[in-house]
Design a protein around this motif. Structure first.
Motif, PDB file in Angstrom:
ATOM      1  N   UNK A   1     -60.586 -12.406 -18.768  1.00  0.00           N
ATOM      2  CA  UNK A   1     -61.327 -11.397 -18.698  1.00  0.00           C
ATOM      3  C   UNK A   1     -60.608 -10.047 -18.254  1.00  0.00           C
ATOM      4  N   UNK A   2     -59.934 -10.474 -17.436  1.00  0.00           N
ATOM      5  CA  UNK A   2     -58.901  -9.210 -16.554  1.00  0.00           C
ATOM      6  C   UNK A   2     -57.854  -8.896 -17.605  1.00  0.00           C
ATOM      7  N   UNK A   3     -57.582  -9.685 -18.583  1.00  0.00           N
ATOM      8  CA  UNK A   3     -56.476  -9.641 -19.458  1.00  0.00           C
ATOM      9  C   UNK A   3     -55.139  -9.642 -18.768  1.00  0.00           C
ATOM     10  N   UNK A   4     -55.044 -10.621 -17.908  1.00  0.00           N
ATOM     11  CA  UNK A   4     -53.788 -10.725 -17.062  1.00  0.00           C
ATOM     12  C   UNK A   4     -52.968 -11.951 -17.347  1.00  0.00           C
ATOM     13  N   UNK A   5     -53.181 -12.694 -18.735  1.00  0.00           N
ATOM     14  CA  UNK A   5     -52.858 -14.062 -18.861  1.00  0.00           C
ATOM     15  C   UNK A   5     -51.337 -13.885 -18.698  1.00  0.00           C
ATOM     16  N   UNK A   6     -50.695 -12.744 -19.252  1.00  0.00           N
ATOM     17  CA  UNK A   6     -48.857 -12.787 -19.324  1.00  0.00           C
ATOM     18  C   UNK A   6     -48.398 -12.716 -17.904  1.00  0.00           C
ATOM     19  N   UNK A   7     -49.303 -11.965 -17.018  1.00  0.00           N
ATOM     20  CA  UNK A   7     -48.607 -11.963 -15.769  1.00  0.00           C
ATOM     21  C   UNK A   7     -49.079 -13.166 -14.492  1.00  0.00           C
ATOM     22  N   UNK A   8     -50.222 -13.856 -14.884  1.00  0.00           N
ATOM     23  CA  UNK A   8     -50.790 -14.658 -13.719  1.00  0.00           C
ATOM     24  C   UNK A   8     -50.997 -15.981 -14.458  1.00  0.00           C
ATOM     25  N   UNK A   9     -50.668 -16.876 -13.727  1.00  0.00           N
ATOM     26  CA  UNK A   9     -50.576 -18.430 -14.052  1.00  0.00           C
ATOM     27  C   UNK A   9     -51.802 -18.900 -13.232  1.00  0.00           C
ATOM     28  N   UNK A  10     -52.635 -19.869 -13.760  1.00  0.00           N
ATOM     29  CA  UNK A  10     -53.339 -20.679 -12.818  1.00  0.00           C
ATOM     30  C   UNK A  10     -53.134 -22.011 -12.984  1.00  0.00           C
TER      31      UNK A  10
END
Length: 259
Positions: free
Chosen positions: A237-246
Motif C-alpha cells: 500500500x505504501x509502495x515500499x516493496x523494493x526497500x523493505x522486506x517482511x
C-alpha cells in the motif's frame, strides 16, 4: 527435506521429541508455507527428531472461537485432542501464535494438556542446548524492526525470545514507538483476517506499517503468518516493496545460516 508424519513414526514404533503443528496458514497460504519450510530447515540443522500430523491436522478452531462460534470451536478442538492424545503427544511447537495460544490456553480444559512452544521459544532452547548457532555475519548491520504478534506478546507475554533471536543475527534492531505491551495489532486477529474492513478512514495494517516505517527499516521481522500478510499488504500500500522486506524470524535465521 523429509518431514515424517506421526502415523509413519507410530508405524515404526518411534516417538518424536516434538510435534510441529503447521497450522492452517502454514499449510495452505503460499507465503506462509515459506515460513514452515524455513522452520523445518532449522529443525533439520539442529537434528531435531520431529513429526507433523499431516492430513490428520485440522484447524485449532481459533478463528471460529474469536468469531463467536463456540460450538464449532469445541468440535474442532475435541477432534484434534483425540488425535493428539491417541499419539501420546507431549510437546508441540508452532509458527502460528494463534495456534500457540489456543493449544496452550484453551485445549487443557477440553482434555488436551501439552507443553506448547512458539517457534521462537523453541529455537531459543535449541541455542541454549548448543544444538544450533546463528551466523551473525550474513545479515550484519541490517536495520530491523520487530512487530509483536498479539497472541504471542500481550496474550502470552512472550516478548524476549523473538528479540533475543533477532539480536543474535548481528542486525541493528530498532523498536517501534508502540512495542511489547503497547504494540498495535496488525489488523488480522480475532478472525478479522477473513472479513471486510469496518467503516473508518484507515486500515489497521496500514497504521501499523506506518509505525514500522518510522524506524526506517530494511526488514520488518514478524513471528506470525497473519502478521506477515498484513504487514506485507501495508508495505505494498505504501509502495515500499523494493526497500523493505517482511520476513518471519525463522526465515531470517535460515537465511543467516544459508540453510
Amino acid at each position: 527435506m523429509i518431514v515424517p508424519t506421526m502415523a509413519e513414526m507410530m508405524a515404526q514404533g518411534k516417538q518424536p521429541e516434538v510435534l510441529f503443528w503447521v497450522g492452517a496458514a502454514g499449510s495452505y497460504d503460499d507465503r506462509a508455507k515459506k515460513i514452515s519450510r524455513a522452520f523445518v530447515k532449522i529443525l533439520h540443522a539442529a537434528n531435531v527428531n520431529f513429526a507433523v500430523l499431516g492430513t490428520e491436522e485440522s484447524s485449532t478452531g481459533d478463528a471460529a472461537k474469536r468469531a463467536g462460534n463456540e460450538f464449532l470451536f469445541q468440535m474442532q478442538a475435541i477432534m484434534n485432542i483425540e488425535v493428539l492424545n491417541a499419539y501420546e503427544v507431549k510437546k508441540i511447537v508452532t509458527c502460528d501464535p494463534h495456534s500457540f495460544n489456543t493449544l496452550k490456553n484453551e485445549y487443557p480444559e477440553l482434555g488436551g494438556k501439552y507443553e506448547v512452544f512458539h517457534h521462537t521459544q523453541f529455537i531459543q532452547n535449541l541455542i541454549a542446548e548448543r544444538r544450533l548457532k546463528i551466523d551473525e555475519n550474513t545479515l550484519q548491520g541490517k536495520r530491523v524492526t520487530f512487530h509483536d504478534p498479539c497472541y504471542l506478546g500481550r496474550a502470552n507475554e512472550v516478548y524476549e525470545s523473538p528479540r533475543d533471536l533477532i539480536r543474535r543475527l548481528g542486525v541493528n534492531l530498532t523498536e517501534m514507538k508502540r512495542s511489547k505491551r503497547t504494540a498495535l495489532c496488525c489488523g488480522a486477529g480475532g478472525a478479522q483476517m477473513f472479513k471486510d474492513a469496518e467503516a473508518g478512514d484507515k486500515e489497521v495494517n496500514v497504521l501499523r506499517t506506518e509505525d514500522a516505517l518510522e524506524t526506517k527499516p530494511e526488514i520488518i521481522a514478524t513471528g506470525c503468518p497473519y502478521c506477515n500478510t498484513m504487514m506485507t499488504d501495508g508495505i505494498k500500500f505504501k509502495e515500499k516493496e523494493t526497500e523493505v522486506k517482511v520476513k518471519d524470524i525463522a526465515e531470517l535465521i535460515a537465511e543467516a545460516n544459508n540453510l
